[in-house]
Design an enzyme around this catalytic site. Structure first.
Site, PDB file in Angstrom:
ATOM      1  N   SER A 118      11.760  -8.495  14.711  1.00  0.00           N
ATOM      2  CA  SER A 118      11.774  -9.427  15.840  1.00  0.00           C
ATOM      3  C   SER A 118      10.435 -10.044  16.174  1.00  0.00           C
ATOM      4  CB  SER A 118      12.304  -8.707  17.082  1.00  0.00           C
ATOM      5  OG  SER A 118      11.451  -7.621  17.392  1.00  0.00           O
ATOM      6  N   PHE A 177       4.813  -9.412  11.549  1.00  0.00           N
ATOM      7  CA  PHE A 177       5.064  -9.523  10.112  1.00  0.00           C
ATOM      8  C   PHE A 177       6.550  -9.478   9.773  1.00  0.00           C
ATOM      9  CE2 PHE A 177       0.582  -8.125   9.775  1.00  0.00           C
ATOM     10  CZ  PHE A 177       0.120  -9.152   8.969  1.00  0.00           C
ATOM     11  N   TYR A 198     -10.786   2.414  13.026  1.00  0.00           N
ATOM     12  CA  TYR A 198      -9.460   2.200  12.442  1.00  0.00           C
ATOM     13  C   TYR A 198      -9.220   3.120  11.244  1.00  0.00           C
ATOM     14  CZ  TYR A 198      -5.009   0.285  11.271  1.00  0.00           C
ATOM     15  OH  TYR A 198      -3.670   0.191  11.033  1.00  0.00           O
ATOM     16  N   LYS A 242      -1.824   5.447   8.247  1.00  0.00           N
ATOM     17  CA  LYS A 242      -1.713   4.499   7.131  1.00  0.00           C
ATOM     18  C   LYS A 242      -1.919   5.203   5.786  1.00  0.00           C
ATOM     19  CE  LYS A 242      -0.700   0.724   9.399  1.00  0.00           C
ATOM     20  NZ  LYS A 242       0.719   0.355   9.475  1.00  0.00           N
TER      21      LYS A 242
END
Ligand code: NAD
Ligand code: NA
Length: 380
Positions: A50, A53, A234, A243
């Site tokens: 929605s 990306f 990060y 990640k």
């Protein structure tokens, strides 16, 4: 209906303008159509469809590649008092335009972390498609309810030392000092649980066990690593740990999909404005500097341009994805260019509470965020 005023808190826009969201989706569709068509996989499942990306991928694959899409997103519906979230209106708009164009589009608002959502989507795929060709995993969430009902929260913290630096408050239109604490062991684990690859793996394995993966099935998930300047907060923080888990999941899924000649990849994207990115401490400041530099050099991209490169140019177009030594696909090469990073660092070293609007592309960043919520740009 009256156009609501944007409600901004920190770097979050809490409401949306439905007509503006629809206009923006229409604009993205028009841009994809103008670029021309390519041969996309026929049946695409998108988790996180929605906004950001996931939405850009869906528009690219449907309107550029003719794909039938199933989108799952978790958004707030409008009610008597509140406008509903931008993603809710985006997804409604997508369905509307897809239907007008004769493209098959099935959308759900449901929590993709829950087994019952998976079961319902699998049942639909079994009945309607028989198989799925591509799964795009694009969830960004701060919470995940586990199968046993426990609510797990992602925290954005450091894994090594406490950090301090410039942040941005888009409501007050000021630079602020931000601190990032060191995560406790449990916070670190919980962040990996929410933003790592486990739910991605659950979806793919459930589809595989149900016999719903087409030969040559592909799946991909979006990641970020960033330049050295961002590593302390990060890559080397809790989000970076999640990640890395996503990357390990891709490696495991690639093995599991071998019998099908399938593939699973992490795609390294550039930093850009989305609802999810601007809540990361320090990122808005880095981003407004990056945007200024990349625009100067003619390299600026938002989600639609990144997804056009990935799908229309590389994966299903004349080119091929740029693959790194770890088997990840890279769309972040312009952000990481040494000349870009030198220019960002030079600007950062001069940054003060008074000059940030000139050194960074502050106004454009703010209006991009407002635009994503259906509001017209407002001068910063
Ligand atoms: P976004 O906030 O724009 O989109 C997140 C999507 O996830 C929305 O569609 C939302 O409805 C959906 N979602 C959230 N929780 C859900 C749930 N429980 N069930 C179903 N749907 C749910 O965020 P985005 O920036 O597009 O992020 C997508 C991915 O891209 C993330 O993995 C993010 O880390 C990655 N990424 C983002 C950037 C960036 O700069 N924005 C850069 C590189 C990678
Ligand atoms: Na998304």
């Amino acid at each position: 209906m009256l156009v609501p005023e944007p409600e901004i808190v920190g770097c979050v826009v809490r409401n949306a303008n439905p007509a503006g969201c629809q206009a923006r989706v229409a604009q993205q569709i028009a841009a994809v159509r103008q670029r021309g068509t390519f041969a996309a996989p026929r049946r695409v499942l998108i988790l996180g469809s929605s906004s950001g990306f996931g939405l850009a991928a869906r528009i690219q694959l449907a309107f550029g590649g003719g794909a039938a899409t199933f989108g799952v997103a978790y958004e707030r519906a409008p009610d008597a008092e509140l406008t509903g979230s931008a993603g809710w209106h985006n997804q409604q708009a997508f369905d509307h335009f897809a239907e007008s164009a004769g493209l098959q589009a099935q959308s759900r608002f449901a929590d993709a972390f829950l087994p019952q959502t998976r079961q319902a989507v699998l049942a639909w795929i079994r009945e309607q498609w028989g198989q799925v060709d591509l799964l795009v995993y694009s969830l960004a969430s701060g919470v995940r309810v586990l199968d046993d009902g426990r609510r797990c929260r992602a925290v954005i913290k450091s894994l090594h030392n406490p950090l301090e630096g410039w942040g941005l408050d888009l409501a007050a239109e000021q630079l602020i000092r931000q601190q990032v604490m060191v995560a406790a062991e449990q916070e670190h684990r919980d962040t990996v649980t929410v933003m790592g690859g486990e739910p991605w793996q659950q979806w793919v394995l459930a589809l595989q066990q149900a016999g719903l993966l087409a030969p040559g099935f592909h799946t991909l998930a979006f990641s970020y690593e960033g330049p050295a300047l961002t590593h302390p907060w990060y890559r080397d923080g809790t989000l970076g740990a999640a990640k890395r888990h996503l990357q390990q999941t891709a490696d495991a899924l690639r093995m599991a999909l071998r019998p099908l000649q399938g593939d699973a990849r992490v795609v390294m994207c550039k930093a850009l404005v989305t609802r999810a990115s601007l809540v990361i401490p320090f990122l808005p400041v880095y981003l407004m500097l990056l945007m200024a530099v990349m625009k100067d050099k003619g390299l600026h991209e938002e989600c639609p341009q990144q997804m056009a490169r990935l799908f229309a140019d590389q994966l299903y177009g004349p080119g091929a994805p740029r693959c790194d030594a770890l088997g990840r696909w890279r769309l972040d090469e312009f952000e990481l260019r040494p000349d870009v990073q030198h220019a960002v660092l030079a600007r950062l070293s001069e940054l003060t509470a008074d000059n940030f609007r000139q050194l960074g592309d502050y106004a454009a960043m703010r209006s991009e965020l407002l635009h994503q919520h259906g509001f017209m740009p407002i001068a910063g």
